[in-house]
Design a protein around this motif. Structure first.
Motif, mmCIF file in Angstrom:
data_model
loop_
_atom_site.group_PDB
_atom_site.id
_atom_site.type_symbol
_atom_site.label_atom_id
_atom_site.label_comp_id
_atom_site.label_asym_id
_atom_site.label_seq_id
_atom_site.Cartn_x
_atom_site.Cartn_y
_atom_site.Cartn_z
ATOM 1 N N TRP A 24 0.822 -1.206 0.000
ATOM 2 C CA TRP A 24 0.000 0.000 0.000
ATOM 3 C C TRP A 24 0.853 1.251 0.000
ATOM 4 C CZ3 TRP A 24 -5.038 1.109 -0.517
ATOM 5 C CH2 TRP A 24 -5.511 2.331 -0.032
ATOM 6 N N CYS A 25 0.463 2.221 -0.839
ATOM 7 C CA CYS A 25 1.127 3.522 -0.767
ATOM 8 C C CYS A 25 0.231 4.487 -0.007
ATOM 9 C CB CYS A 25 1.401 4.083 -2.152
ATOM 10 S SG CYS A 25 1.982 5.794 -2.062
ATOM 11 N N PRO A 26 0.676 4.940 1.170
ATOM 12 C CA PRO A 26 -0.174 5.814 1.987
ATOM 13 C C PRO A 26 -0.421 7.163 1.304
ATOM 14 C CG PRO A 26 1.937 5.370 3.096
ATOM 15 C CD PRO A 26 1.965 4.636 1.794
ATOM 16 N N SER A 27 0.499 7.580 0.421
ATOM 17 C CA SER A 27 0.312 8.875 -0.213
ATOM 18 C C SER A 27 -0.657 8.787 -1.391
ATOM 19 C CB SER A 27 1.664 9.415 -0.666
ATOM 20 O OG SER A 27 1.496 10.448 -1.582
ATOM 21 N N CYS A 28 -0.512 7.752 -2.225
ATOM 22 C CA CYS A 28 -1.423 7.588 -3.362
ATOM 23 C C CYS A 28 -2.761 7.017 -2.925
ATOM 24 C CB CYS A 28 -0.822 6.666 -4.416
ATOM 25 S SG CYS A 28 0.664 7.295 -5.177
ATOM 26 N N GLY A 29 -2.801 6.386 -1.751
ATOM 27 C CA GLY A 29 -4.040 5.770 -1.298
ATOM 28 C C GLY A 29 -4.466 4.629 -2.194
ATOM 29 N N MET A 45 9.596 1.373 -2.315
ATOM 30 C CA MET A 45 9.164 2.749 -2.533
ATOM 31 C C MET A 45 8.163 2.825 -3.680
ATOM 32 S SD MET A 45 11.128 3.956 -0.225
ATOM 33 C CE MET A 45 11.005 5.736 -0.365
ATOM 34 N N CYS A 46 7.063 3.539 -3.446
ATOM 35 C CA CYS A 46 6.097 3.810 -4.513
ATOM 36 C C CYS A 46 6.753 4.716 -5.542
ATOM 37 C CB CYS A 46 4.874 4.491 -3.918
ATOM 38 S SG CYS A 46 3.649 5.005 -5.146
ATOM 39 N N ARG A 47 6.269 4.694 -6.766
ATOM 40 C CA ARG A 47 6.818 5.581 -7.790
ATOM 41 C C ARG A 47 6.666 7.050 -7.419
ATOM 42 N NH1 ARG A 47 7.812 3.552 -13.195
ATOM 43 N NH2 ARG A 47 7.464 1.319 -13.178
ATOM 44 N N CYS A 48 5.732 7.340 -6.505
ATOM 45 C CA CYS A 48 5.559 8.726 -6.088
ATOM 46 C C CYS A 48 6.615 9.115 -5.062
ATOM 47 C CB CYS A 48 4.159 8.956 -5.526
ATOM 48 S SG CYS A 48 3.935 8.295 -3.870
ATOM 49 N N GLY A 49 7.432 8.168 -4.630
ATOM 50 C CA GLY A 49 8.514 8.489 -3.710
ATOM 51 C C GLY A 49 8.228 8.148 -2.249
HETATM 52 ZN ZN LIG Z 1 2.511 6.613 -4.032
#
Ligand SMILES: [Zn+2]
Length: 973
Positions: free
Chosen positions: A180-185, A437-441
């Motif tokens: 899970w990416c907490p930033s992208c949700g 790491m998500c692609r969003c960082g």
């Molecule tokens: Zn992300």
């Protein structure tokens, strides 16, 4: 004559396109071959790394075409997913790093970049870019069949796939842990992470040790070892918190709080303190009486699970070493009020019996590996080693109560289930390969996702079918078979839909969009029909479930199905019959990173939807490409987009360089130097072939001599090796035979014959051999270097395209062992002579060769024959030889000669003995006389060849009698 690579490339790409030679339609007169490679994501240009996988698939397609198959090699574009969404957000936000990548590395022009605020524009731009580079590198793709995964007709196809899966019971909904990416949700899979790593989730059991009305939940992967716990470890220097979790109080590391919340627990922090404050206190083990100590340990990582660890020194190497360390430095524990006696009382507890191990396997392995401290990195390996032994061979001992006698594998499950049921333990998930790491960082974690839709790859019956399908497939290279088997066993529920991104909506719950690893598993089938969909202008709403059922499964009545969908019945039938012709998929190509997901999913889903006859037949996996010995990465600045590389080096040298230097699974090491040296090599081949391959007019003149036969025989061997290698897609090996090894022989042939330049009566015969070799060679190189080979083919009078020529066939009848052995004789005599000249520094005027007398051959062959069954001895052999009257007369000579050959014969390998026996007595005189002019030219001296017993021989130094079979005597004047 400079080679104009780009002109040649463009010329042939245009010619192929105009002649439509790669457009494959059903042809019942030929066997079909259907090869695909994973379609690309259009969110960046393809670079040299992608180039390897796609080029290998193309080489495979081209090879099979030349082997006479009707090859279908299509391509499409995978728009599905979230990466372009994230990218456009970053462009909108003016992300300097990303914009720099687009401009400087990917060479995106400004006007295109402006449009990148729209995700679809990014996809369309790179779609065109990738398609153009694939054309420029010369892939033999049937472009009539390209599509994107957001085409409405494709959406219908994926809906059909998902309805089928659901009906078969393989789709479920529920709460499950996902990356899970907490930033992208959003849940994250391999394609959403930096470096394309698949988030791997591991389940920990957290066992609750009671302390003062609250719990220390110790996280473990081995709940069955609870019976061997001697103490609990906390890291004295890190922060712990007391939290309320539902109606309990827990003490955990501060870092774990957020993770527990993502697992849907309501967690409130009550108190904060350092671990050392609890060291020396006592807790109680939920399955055993009495109390155990909390001890300090530096190896406890607050980032890993709860930051509370239970100590099992009998079976866990970390705990064993840590406890040993502690006893050594007992005085330092006084600050915690822990007495030396209390430490001394801590003894490892043996709870598992393992054959061939002491009661304390942890101690055994630590000793074996020479581990001295708790920060030794090999402890990780030691832990795995112990676990492997115990998990596979161990049994629980008497002191584990109701679990006594159980195999460890079973006890592990039962202990966990029982403890959880009695609320003495809980479950927690953690990423084993973090940080991911998500692609969003943002760093990813594990989230228990409610109401998520899953494909249930864990269903046991389905797993068994997948195994069955896998066993019937060919896997190249074979060494990957265990890895696939492991993945098939390990796969479980896999989230198959997201709330955001491009793609197909879940047909029964349209809030969800089917994610990219789930809409890319059976699309090879769609390639076959998309041609008709485009040609006939078939609309999405005409592609009903019954239409797909009819085409792919042969279910239903054609006229009814067509009528219901307002389709032309002819068109429906064409799709059905073309599908029946090209399916199943014969070969699937991909990089190794898709083994744990895409490639295995493909097997599973095929078995769920199609009958056994339509399951895929082969998977080919290749390694990656290094750039100057380093991994390619944006941060190293060493990513070269494919189009750029073609401009720099040319398409064929590039294709050659990524395939010719490494075997299938090895990393290929690309460099500009390599590409340039490959290009030089190909240019040499080109010039030579064009210069020498044209002569056809004067093929008159002379029948082939021994050297011609030798060359044609060697050619057969290279054909065979190259073909066998290509069948296993060992391209490096194939090129080695077809180019380098063949060329070595070819050079020798030219040296021996003087090529066609020598004006002699043999000119015609030689020209014929040369033509034969060059034709064969150009065909064998054509799959890898198609442009230059077409050019050579045309310039040397080849008919049609070399891309469609027949691959050379190995002809056993042309293998001439006698010619090969004779030539070996000439080669070794030349080498021996040169050696003598070198060591004696004579400038030779005249060189005399004396070949062995017939009686020596008689003895030699007898000795060879005898030596098969036993080691021969000089005495025995002599006894036997003396029964022959002719030999008895020259007994002294016989004895001298025989003593010279006994060792050689005894040491000769059997296959060589066989060969020489088969050859029998070789007429060395004839062979050497035929090569006289060659020796003369090479050695720049008069050559005299005679038998060692020739009556008027010139032999002033009495060298002649030294002659042996295959080793004529040499005398240089
Ligand atoms: Zn992300």
């Amino acid at each position: 004559m400079p080679v104009k690579w780009h002109e040649i490339e463009e010329k042939w790409q245009k010619a192929w396109e105009e002649a439509k030679i790669f457009e494959a339609d059903p042809d019942p007169s030929k066997p079909k071959y259907f090869v695909t490679v994973a379609y690309p994501y259009p969110n960046s240009p393809q670079h040299i790394g992608h180039g390897r996988t796609y080029t290998l698939a193309d080489v495979h397609a081209r090879y099979m075409r030349m082997r006479g198959s009707n090859v279908l090699f299509p391509m499409a574009f995978h728009y599905t997913g979230t990466p372009v969404l994230a990218m456009s957000k970053r462009v909108k936000a003016g992300d300097a790093d990303l914009i720099d990548t687009f401009v400087r590395i990917y060479k995106v022009p400004q006007e295109a970049l402006k449009e990148f605020v729209e995700p679809i524009k990014i996809a369309r731009y790179f779609h065109e870019e990738i398609e153009a580079s694939m054309k420029k590198v010369g892939y033999s793709i049937d472009w009539r069949r390209d599509f994107t995964t957001i085409d409405p007709q494709y959406n219908r196809f994926i809906e059909w796939q998902f309805k089928k899966l659901r009906k078969a019971g393989f789709i479920s909904q529920g709460s499950h842990p996902v990356g899970w990416c907490p930033s992208c949700g959003n849940p994250v899979g391999q394609h959403d992470t930096l470096g394309d790593v698949e988030p791997e989730i591991e389940e920990f059991t957290i066992i609750k040790f009671e302390y003062n009305g609250c719990f220390l939940p110790a996280a473990t992967l081995r709940p069955e070892t609870i019976f061997g716990v001697t103490n609990v470890w906390l890291n004295p220097e890190v922060e712990y918190v007391k939290v309320s979790v539902e109606n309990e109080q827990w003490i955990v590391s501060r870092e774990s709080v957020e993770k527990l919340r993502y697992l849907n627990r309501k967690v409130e922090i009550r108190e904060t303190f350092l671990g050392k404050e609890l060291v020396g206190k006592k807790v109680s083990n939920p399955v055993a009486a009495g109390e155990i100590l909390i001890l300090p340990a530096a190896f406890v990582d607050p980032n890993n699970a709860t930051g509370v660890v239970m100590s099992v020194p009998g079976h866990a190497p970390y705990d064993y070493i840590a406890l040993k360390d502690m006893k050594r430095e007992a005085s330092q524990l006084k600050q915690y009020g822990i007495a030396r006696e209390a430490l001394d009382a801590l003894k490892p507890i043996s709870i598992i019996a393992v054959p061939k191990h002491s009661p304390y396997p942890a101690a055994d392995v630590v000793k074996e590996m020479g581990i001295k401290s708790q920060v030794d990195p090999s402890l990780e390996k030691a832990t795995k080693e112990v676990y492997r032994h115990e998990f596979h061979n161990g049994r629980m001992k008497e002191n584990t109560k109701q679990y006594a006698g159980l195999p460890v594998a079973e006890a592990k499950q039962r202990v966990k289930a029982d403890l959880v049921k009695e609320k003495k333990a809980d479950i927690m998930y953690e990423l084993v390969n973090k940080p991911v790491m998500c692609r969003c960082g943002t760093e990813c974690n594990v989230k228990v996702f409610e109401d998520q839709w899953f494909i249930n790859y864990g269903e046991p019956g389905w797993k068994a079918t997948a195994h069955k399908a896998f066993e019937n497939m060919e896997i190249l290279p074979q060494e990957l078979i265990p890895e696939f088997n492991y993945v098939i066993d390990w796969l479980h529920e896999k989230a198959c839909a997201r709330k955001a991104g491009l793609g197909t909506k879940l047909p029964w719950d349209p809030e969800w969009i089917i994610e990219s690893l789930s809409d890319s598993v059976i699309y090879m089938a769609y390639y076959i029909i998309v041609k008709h969909i485009k040609e006939q202008g078939i609309k999405a709403n005409q592609l009903t479930d019954s239409v797909f059922d009819y085409i792919f499964l042969g279910v239903g009545q054609r006229s009814e199905v067509a009528k219901e969908a307002s389709l032309n019945p002819e068109a429906l039938e064409q799709m059905r019959s073309e599908f029946s012709y090209f399916y199943p998929l014969d070969s699937r190509h991909s990089g190794r990173d898709l083994v744990p997901n895409h490639l295995t999913f493909m097997i599973f889903i095929h078995t769920a939807i199609f009958p056994e006859a339509l399951w895929p037949r082969q998977i080919v996996v290749n390694g990656s490409v290094l750039m100057d010995g380093r991994k390619m990465s944006k941060s190293f600045g060493n990513i070269i987009p494919l189009r750029e590389a073609i401009k720099l080096f040319g398409a064929d040298p590039l294709r050659f360089a990524v395939l010719a230097t490494s075997e299938l699974l090895q990393d290929a090491d690309f460099s500009s130097n390599l590409a340039r040296s490959v290009r030089d090599r190909l240019e040499r081949f080109y010039r030579f072939a064009v210069e020498n391959g044209q002569t056809q007019a004067d093929f008159l003149g002379g029948s082939p001599t021994l050297i011609d036969k030798w060359m044609l025989s060697r050619l057969q061997r290279h054909i065979r090796m190259a073909t066998e290698a290509m069948d296993k897609l060992m391209v490096r090996k194939a090129i080695h035979s077809a180019l380098y090894a063949l060329d070595q022989d070819f050079q020798w042939y030219l040296r021996r014959t003087g090529g066609q330049k020598e004006a002699s009566e043999r000119r015609g015969a030689i020209a014929q051999v040369v033509k034969n070799i060059l034709d064969t060679q150009v065909k064998m190189l054509a799959p890898v270097a198609p442009h230059i080979c077409e050019e050579v083919w045309e310039k040397t009078g080849g008919k049609g395209f070399v891309s469609l020529a027949d691959w050379p066939v190995y002809e056993e009848a042309k293998v001439d062992t006698r010619a090969e052995e004779s030539e070996a004789l000439i080669r070794s005599i030349l080498e021996d002579t040169l050696n003598i000249i070198r060591t004696t520094r004579i400038a030779p005027k005249r060189i005399n060769y004396y070949v062995a007398a017939p009686w020596k051959w008689k003895i030699y062959l007898m000795a060879l024959k005898k030596s098969f069954s036993m080691r021969i001895s000089l005495n025995d052999l002599m006894k036997e030889l003396m029964t022959h009257t002719d030999l008895r007369r020259i007994a002294k000579k016989v004895s001298r000669f025989t003593s010279q050959i006994v060792d050689e014969v005894n040491q000769m390998p059997d296959d060589k003995k066989n060969l020489r026996l088969e050859m029998g007595s070789v007429d060395e005189l004839e062979t050497l006389i035929a090569a006289e002019s060659f020796f003369q030219k090479e050695l720049d001296a008069e050559i005299n060849v005679c038998s060692e017993e020739a009556p008027r021989r010139h032999d002033p130094e009495k060298k002649a009698e030294l002659a042996r079979p295959y080793r004529p005597a040499i005398y240089i004047e």
